[in-house]
Design a protein around this motif. Structure first.
Motif, PDB file in Angstrom:
ATOM      1  N   UNK A  35      47.057 -43.404  11.790  1.00  0.00           N
ATOM      2  CA  UNK A  35      45.928 -44.274  11.469  1.00  0.00           C
ATOM      3  C   UNK A  35      46.366 -45.558  10.769  1.00  0.00           C
ATOM      4  N   UNK A  36      47.427 -45.519   9.987  1.00  0.00           N
ATOM      5  CA  UNK A  36      47.917 -46.735   9.344  1.00  0.00           C
ATOM      6  C   UNK A  36      48.417 -47.740  10.383  1.00  0.00           C
ATOM      7  N   UNK A  37      49.179 -47.245  11.349  1.00  0.00           N
ATOM      8  CA  UNK A  37      49.667 -48.128  12.409  1.00  0.00           C
ATOM      9  C   UNK A  37      48.504 -48.672  13.230  1.00  0.00           C
ATOM     10  N   UNK A  38      47.511 -47.821  13.449  1.00  0.00           N
ATOM     11  CA  UNK A  38      46.347 -48.243  14.223  1.00  0.00           C
ATOM     12  C   UNK A  38      45.558 -49.311  13.469  1.00  0.00           C
ATOM     13  N   UNK A  39      45.425 -49.140  12.161  1.00  0.00           N
ATOM     14  CA  UNK A  39      44.722 -50.138  11.349  1.00  0.00           C
ATOM     15  C   UNK A  39      45.396 -51.490  11.464  1.00  0.00           C
ATOM     16  N   UNK A  40      46.706 -51.498  11.350  1.00  0.00           N
ATOM     17  CA  UNK A  40      47.444 -52.763  11.444  1.00  0.00           C
ATOM     18  C   UNK A  40      47.196 -53.438  12.792  1.00  0.00           C
ATOM     19  N   UNK A  41      47.212 -52.651  13.856  1.00  0.00           N
ATOM     20  CA  UNK A  41      46.993 -53.228  15.184  1.00  0.00           C
ATOM     21  C   UNK A  41      45.554 -53.690  15.355  1.00  0.00           C
ATOM     22  N   UNK A  42      44.601 -52.896  14.868  1.00  0.00           N
ATOM     23  CA  UNK A  42      43.187 -53.260  15.009  1.00  0.00           C
ATOM     24  C   UNK A  42      42.868 -54.548  14.255  1.00  0.00           C
ATOM     25  N   UNK A  43      43.361 -54.662  13.041  1.00  0.00           N
ATOM     26  CA  UNK A  43      43.092 -55.864  12.257  1.00  0.00           C
ATOM     27  C   UNK A  43      43.692 -57.087  12.942  1.00  0.00           C
ATOM     28  N   UNK A  44      44.878 -56.932  13.497  1.00  0.00           N
ATOM     29  CA  UNK A  44      45.505 -58.044  14.220  1.00  0.00           C
ATOM     30  C   UNK A  44      44.668 -58.445  15.432  1.00  0.00           C
ATOM     31  N   UNK A  45      44.156 -57.456  16.154  1.00  0.00           N
ATOM     32  CA  UNK A  45      43.315 -57.750  17.322  1.00  0.00           C
ATOM     33  C   UNK A  45      42.007 -58.419  16.907  1.00  0.00           C
ATOM     34  N   UNK A  46      41.412 -57.944  15.821  1.00  0.00           N
ATOM     35  CA  UNK A  46      40.164 -58.553  15.339  1.00  0.00           C
ATOM     36  C   UNK A  46      40.398 -59.994  14.910  1.00  0.00           C
ATOM     37  N   UNK A  47      41.467 -60.222  14.168  1.00  0.00           N
ATOM     38  CA  UNK A  47      41.756 -61.581  13.701  1.00  0.00           C
ATOM     39  C   UNK A  47      42.039 -62.508  14.870  1.00  0.00           C
ATOM     40  N   UNK A  48      42.811 -62.022  15.825  1.00  0.00           N
ATOM     41  CA  UNK A  48      43.106 -62.833  17.002  1.00  0.00           C
ATOM     42  C   UNK A  48      41.839 -63.156  17.787  1.00  0.00           C
TER      43      UNK A  48
END
Length: 706
Positions: A35-48
């Motif tokens: 879930x930590x790795x997923x959070x990092x990826x999700x936040x990056x996708x949202x910001x992008x």
């Protein structure tokens, strides 16, 4: 003065959003794997993608408090911090709708006892643990745990600058709870309202079947109550319970929250029978609604967003939030999977904004991999990778980064209002005018109060006429040129007098059958119908009939062609001063007019004594609006094109043009010269607007500061 009113501007919630809030509900706790790795990826996708807000935390009480009295914050702190670093604001929810298993085990009495559906009730059945929203919100044990939870969570985040607001509970309702404590509360409410059991017995006509009361202890439970007065009052009590619960939560959150954090709740769609939305709104800083359109693909037309948005906006006469809307497909099964066509997701966002929304959020970010909502798809599909929908969302978000300040705070002025009566909706359900089966079937039929409201609003929508909603509590209707009154079956005399005075003073009313029939206790008035409306309506009637088959109107007076039909119900109107507008084409029913209009004082009251086809209804409204001086600003628009007009917070007029179809359409722009905010092109008065498939134009008058 309420505590909310007393707050100074410096300590008041910040509702002057600098731009449109655009985002998703996010549940990192639902994610499989790391879930930590997923959070990092999700936040990056949202910001992008350009998203700027998420809603979180409302669905997992068991994570906030995994054991009785042990509170955990680290799991959410980690997510809030990640959002804050990405510049994404957070709305947190009080997770009081998702009762944890330990609580249900320790206190099974908090689970709701529900009366079986149907006209005759039955013994309340305890609802087993497993489904959400299965609790008695009046239970002392439930309230104890909910208060403790709310105080802990809100105090923890009150100074966090990333958390901008709080959502109370989630799609709150009464959950049909009929537990013993709910009944005792109901009895005390009746004692206060009626004073004596004899007064209640008289109001409810309990001499019928010899059920009159002489002590409050003799009051029967709701289980098998047949009294229409009892059942109507129970619906009011159910609404009051929901209002009290959310007002109670609002006070707790306001006590513990930061001064700039706003308070809202996400209504689970407006016009619920056991929810008094306007009563709840008094405790909120801003209204929020979950507005889904359950029409797929080719039938998507913006109508659902319009009626829900109009109702939401009317509750506080201000802008509102959309806390949930369609991302991909919806449903609790895989039998309603209709993802949006290209352009529809983007058009849906602007449709909400055009109705006065300041925020649009999807439910939800990522599709869930198991359990009941597996196929209620998020922006990301089950593979959790960017896709077609993500790309369209990103396009929309980046547009809003540029033009959002021009769209947020959009103000709409309407000359038409629809009077919505929750009491009438419930009372007509007890005594429906159509049936889903034969005699004694007791099933709901093809038309009811809700269908009338929908038809009237949709007729206005097709005419490109905006509307607000008003309520039986509204004291003054004079802000509107036209008041539309669907089936006001339940009303006290005072409301009927306000309507009559409105007409006398120059207002124009369109009213449907079943109005003025019963008083506030669901007792049929013992004067000739339509009771206190008689002078303003200009007719009386003593009889009515169901219509076994649709009837035509003589001469097709509104040129409706094959829709020159009325159905279901006919009141035998006997004009006194009113003029017949349409007559039934039938050897018996032709004795009476189907529709009348009466000039009363400086205004008029048009009455529909029967249920009209959609085309007839639209024609009646078009005629009344023209006579009242309310004309569509965009006449002769193609059927697929809808418009919305208003003023942005910069004081500039905005004109939205939507093409709800797969075909390109050209329309004429009739207003002062301006700029299409979406592409920067100039729009000249009298010029042409080219609208692509599932596309729109937003014209801001004057020179746009892009």
């Amino acid at each position: 003065m309420t505590a909310q009113d007393a707050r100074s501007p410096a300590s008041a919630p910040d509702l002057d959003f600098p731009t449109v809030l655009y985002g998703v509900a996010y549940y990192n706790e639902y994610m499989p794997g790391d879930q930590d790795a997923r959070l990092e990826k999700d936040v990056a996708l949202m910001k992008s993608a350009g998203l700027n807000v998420v809603r979180m935390g409302e669905s997992t009480w068991s994570l906030w408090e995994p054991e009785d009295g042990r509170f955990e914050y680290a799991w959410m702190d980690h997510i809030v911090d990640a959002m804050g670093k990405a510049g994404i604001k957070v709305i947190l929810g009080t997770p009081t709708y998702s009762v944890p298993a330990w609580m249900a085990h320790q206190h099974p009495e908090i689970l709701a006892d529900r009366i079986p559906p149907g006209p005759f009730g039955g013994t309340p059945t305890p609802v087993p643990y497993g489904m959400r929203q299965n609790m008695d919100t009046d239970s002392p044990a439930y309230r104890f745990y909910a208060e403790r939870l709310i105080r802990h969570i809100v105090a923890h985040y009150k100074d966090n600058p990333t958390v901008i607001g709080w959502q109370l509970d989630n799609e709150t309702a009464s959950y049909d709870a009929a537990n013993h404590d709910v009944f005792i509360g109901f009895r005390h409410y009746l004692e206060k309202k009626f004073g004596t059991p004899e007064a209640l017995s008289k109001a409810w006509f309990l001499n019928y079947w010899g059920e009159n009361l002489h002590t409050w202890e003799d009051l029967p439970t709701r289980d098998g109550a047949e009294s229409t007065g009892y059942k109507l009052e129970w619906t009011r009590w159910s609404q009051m319970r929901v209002t009290d619960f959310l007002h109670w939560q609002a006070a707790l959150v306001r006590e513990c929250a930061g001064p700039r954090q706003f308070i809202t709740t996400d209504y689970g769609g407006m016009m619920k029978r056991d929810v008094n939305e306007n009563g709840i709104a008094a405790a909120l800083d801003i209204v929020a609604d979950n507005i889904y359109h359950f029409v797929p693909q080719d039938r998507y037309d913006g109508a659902t967003q319009s009626i829900q948005g109009d109702f939401s906006r009317s509750l506080k006469h201000s802008n509102y939030l959309v806390t949930e809307t369609n991302a991909q497909s919806t449903d609790w099964t895989s039998s309603f999977q209709y993802p949006p066509y290209d352009g529809q997701l983007r058009e849906n966002v602007y449709t909400h904004l055009a109705n006065g929304a300041n925020m649009v959020e999807y439910w939800h970010w990522a599709s869930i991999h198991a359990n009941q909502e597996t196929y209620w798809k998020g922006i990301l599909s089950h593979d959790l990778e960017p896709n077609r929908v993500y790309a369209e969302m990103s396009r929309t978000a980046h547009e809003l980064e540029k033009i959002g300040p021009h769209l947020v705070g959009f103000k709409i002025h309407n000359d038409v209002a629809i009077l919505y009566s929750r009491d009438s909706a419930n009372a007509i359900d007890f005594m429906p005018f159509t049936s889903g089966g034969g005699q004694w079937a007791f099933g709901h039929g093809p038309a009811d109060y809700s269908s009338l409201v929908q038809q009237l609003h949709h007729s206005l929508y097709q005419l490109n006429i905006g509307s607000d909603f008003v309520f039986p509590e509204t004291q003054d209707f004079s802000a509107y040129k036209v008041l539309i009154v669907p089936a006001l079956y339940i009303s006290d005399d005072a409301l009927l007098q306000r309507i009559s005075d409105y007409v006398k003073n120059g207002g124009h009313v369109v009213m449907t059958f079943k109005s003025g029939f019963a008083n506030e206790n669901s007792a049929v008035r013992w004067v000739r119908a339509p009771g206190p409306l008689r002078e303003a309506a200009g007719f009386t009637y003593q009889e009515f009939s169901n219509l076994e088959h649709p009837l035509a109107l003589k001469g097709d007076p509104f040129h409706a062609g094959d829709q020159n039909k009325v159905s279901y119900w006919a009141e035998f109107l006997m004009p006194e001063h009113a003029q017949p507008v349409a007559i039934y084409d039938h050897p018996f029913f032709s004795k009476w007019p189907a529709i009348t209009v009466n000039q009363y004082g400086s205004g008029s009251l048009l009455y529909e004594g029967t249920c009209l086809s959609d085309a007839l209804q639209a024609a009646i409204l078009r005629d009344t609006l023209q006579k009242a001086g309310v004309s569509g600003l965009d006449p002769q628009m193609p059927a697929a094109v809808h418009v919305q007009h208003g003023v942005n917070r910069m004081g500039k007029a905005l004109h939205y043009y939507f093409n709800y179809s797969s075909n390109p359409i050209n329309v004429s722009y009739r207003y002062e010269a301006g700029t299409n905010l979406l592409d920067g092109k100039s729009a000249a008065k009298g010029g042409n607007l080219a609208l692509g498939p599932w596309d729109l134009a937003i014209i801001e008058e004057g020179v746009s500061a892009r």
